[in-house]
Design an enzyme around this catalytic site. Sequence first.
Site, PDB file in Angstrom:
ATOM      1  N   ARG A 379      19.284 -28.214  17.038  1.00 47.54           N
ATOM      2  CA  ARG A 379      17.992 -28.161  18.663  1.00 47.54           C
ATOM      3  C   ARG A 379      17.798 -29.538  18.976  1.00 47.54           C
ATOM      4  NH1 ARG A 379      14.254 -24.673  14.206  1.00 47.54           N
ATOM      5  NH2 ARG A 379      14.871 -22.901  15.038  1.00 47.54           N
ATOM      6  N   SER A 533      11.648 -23.246  14.909  1.00 47.34           N
ATOM      7  CA  SER A 533      11.291 -23.343  13.522  1.00 47.34           C
ATOM      8  C   SER A 533       9.956 -22.394  12.840  1.00 47.34           C
ATOM      9  CB  SER A 533      10.400 -24.693  12.982  1.00 47.34           C
ATOM     10  OG  SER A 533       9.605 -24.528  12.319  1.00 47.34           O
ATOM     11  N   ARG A 535       8.030 -22.509  11.113  1.00 45.75           N
ATOM     12  CA  ARG A 535       6.754 -23.097  10.161  1.00 45.75           C
ATOM     13  C   ARG A 535       5.567 -22.422  10.546  1.00 45.75           C
ATOM     14  NH1 ARG A 535       7.705 -28.696  14.238  1.00 45.75           N
ATOM     15  NH2 ARG A 535      10.189 -27.978  13.232  1.00 45.75           N
TER      16      ARG A 535
HETATM   17  C1  MIC Z   1      13.169 -26.942  11.403  1.00 46.38           C
HETATM   18  O1  MIC Z   1      14.973 -26.585  12.067  1.00 46.38           O
HETATM   19  O2  MIC Z   1      13.108 -26.869  12.595  1.00 46.38           O
HETATM   20  C2  MIC Z   1      12.831 -26.710  10.169  1.00 46.38           C
HETATM   21  C3  MIC Z   1      12.159 -28.014  10.318  1.00 46.38           C
HETATM   22  O3  MIC Z   1      13.838 -26.464   9.095  1.00 46.38           O
HETATM   23  C4  MIC Z   1      11.683 -25.023  10.245  1.00 46.38           C
HETATM   24  C5  MIC Z   1      11.207 -24.875   9.335  1.00 46.38           C
HETATM   25  C6  MIC Z   1      10.491 -26.440   9.030  1.00 46.38           C
HETATM   26  O4  MIC Z   1       9.807 -26.764  10.078  1.00 46.38           O
HETATM   27  O5  MIC Z   1      10.097 -26.679   8.333  1.00 46.38           O
HETATM   28  C7  MIC Z   1      12.425 -24.058  10.384  1.00 46.38           C
HETATM   29  O6  MIC Z   1      13.759 -23.966  11.386  1.00 46.38           O
HETATM   30  O7  MIC Z   1      12.472 -23.155  10.787  1.00 46.38           O
END
Ligand code: MIC
Length: 641
Positions: A379, A533, A535
């Site tokens: 990303r 993500s 999240r």
């Molecule tokens: C990411 O790559 O953005 C993360 C951090 O691994 C996230 C998870 C998170 O935000 O903790 C993901 O890809 O889901």
Amino acid sequence: MKGTIAEKVLRSRLVAGDLEPGQEIAIRIDQTLTQDATGTLACLQFEVLGIPRVRTELSVSYVDHNTLQTGFENADDHRFLQSIAAKYGILFSRPGNGICHQVHLERFGAPGKTLLGSDSHTPTAGGLGMVAIGAGGLEVAAAMAGQPFYLLTPQVLGVRLTGKFGPWVAAKDVILELLRQLSVRGGVGKVIEYLGPGVATLSVPERATITNMGAELGATSSVFPSDERTRQFLEAQGREEVWAELSADEEAEYEQVIELDLASLEPLIAQPHSPDAVAPVAELAGTPVHQVCIGSCTNSSLQDMLTVAAMLKGRTVHPDVSLTISPGSRQVLRMIAANGALAAMVAAGARILETACGPCIGMGQAPATNAVSLRSFNRNFPGRSGTPSAQVYLASPEVCVAAALTGQITDPRDFGNPPAIALPDRFEVDDGMVILPPEDGSEVEVVRGPNIKPLPQADALPDTLELEVLLKVGDNITTDDIMPAGANILPLRSNIPALSRHVFAQVDPDFAERALESEGGFIVGGSNYGQGSSREHAALAPMYLGVRAVLAQSFARIHQANLVNFGILPLEIDEYTYESLSEGDVLRFEGIRQAVAAGETLKGENLRSGEACTATPVLSERQRQIVLAGGMLNCIRDALE
Ligand code: MIC
Ligand code: SF4
């Protein structure tokens, strides 16, 4: 989807619904994974469910994101997670053991099984022939409690691989080529399934690089067949017994098949600020580079590290470049330490970081002002590196090393013959950093630090909403835009009141204050709102600030589910309505509860312009009840009462 791998695995785990694309189904989940940045919430939610022990075949809790420990918060979370794991029967992968997806591939993944993870890159395990899906923590908590996972039956997009790579072309180039063709929205609602004779030319870690970044296509999952190479990989991991052959039928039905000749690919690179802004490396050759970061769940396997070491051997990193390397797991680190590859990296001037996510999630190594950073990650969203003005590019480890040595974007084909890398017949197997839970965890006391705050609760959905449009954003808004991560903010993941102050901080620094002052409101977005993500904080923190609905042209899958689970109404609007809305408009909707219950379009009014504002709830029948109750936890509580 008849006869596809996706169909076979989904059918074998089907609990409810019909495998008709677009229809909601429920599937049984065999394994779960959580990581520390999403896992604290998932565990808090699991506790609320009141189940004494997980009901999956295997659940693993990893610590790999929040490992910088600039304050007590991360370490407190680790202790909390460790105690929860012991109490509820979860395996605990200690900090230092590696990145969840890399470790899961090495040590736990199994062909033909289902895996649900509270991380969007969970489909990495598709490289082993698993149907692995990313989801919000609450859904993973429910799966740990033995509940089925609900999803819309995906379409299956076939990618038929033929030929084999030319020199210096890598697995990363396969997925970058697909991103170039399909864009970050191209995989929404789909499983990407790989087939054809080219599959056998790819090792499991190479396949995992490809399935990993299927997340960037917005795909529900990505999957490779399980074949002889899969068996060899598992045998080398001492886990041959979990191998099972898995392939699509000859006459399998795909929604579409994309033909990809591996021999026709060239080294590719994604330009700032989106993984689909792909160009040939050759076209950008000569661009000065200031930082190179190698690692992440996309490209940190032993194969990647050996390639990197072979290229660095006997050379020195360019004086204008800072090179960091994060091996993906302790297994990888031990093996490169033992065979001299690590020494070659150190000798070349690489800065070796711990086996964790690190710079990928802005946990340290923020680039200099306006710097160009080239990363082997997945990303490059604006600001994710920790430096808003940085220009982040994504490419294979080979392209990364070429730039680290020359100080500019360089076509690795200018480097002579590529190194020949052979994978060992046997990996160094040592699960000593995975703590097994006791037979009976009932006496284990959960350790809670002061940073772990109770979960905020939403109210039931009101029948009338008259609220302001707090923010209007464009297409492809990421969950990094909504709820930034990085070293300063990530430690607040289990403290929603503090975390919510950072919602949309990079897009509009006043957002949180305005939302609180207005006592809530709406967000207006373009298409693919909430990509990236998994999240759930990107729903929970806005909910805490009083956001009641998001009006967007379309939603990314995981975020849509997270909004629903936290009681925020996802409303789809057309282009005309999107154009007609402005920040500061006040929208009034009446009769919401009845319309939501009946799955009908809401007919509201924009009080500024007097125009009608129509918006359609994007909800399955099951989700209607969840939103009406004000979120999944309220729903569960109501059911328990
Ligand atoms: C990411 O790559 O953005 C993360 C951090 O691994 C996230 C998870 C998170 O935000 O903790 C993901 O890809 O889901
Ligand atoms: Fe970690 Fe980056 Fe992979 Fe997310 S994408 S799991 S932050 S390495």
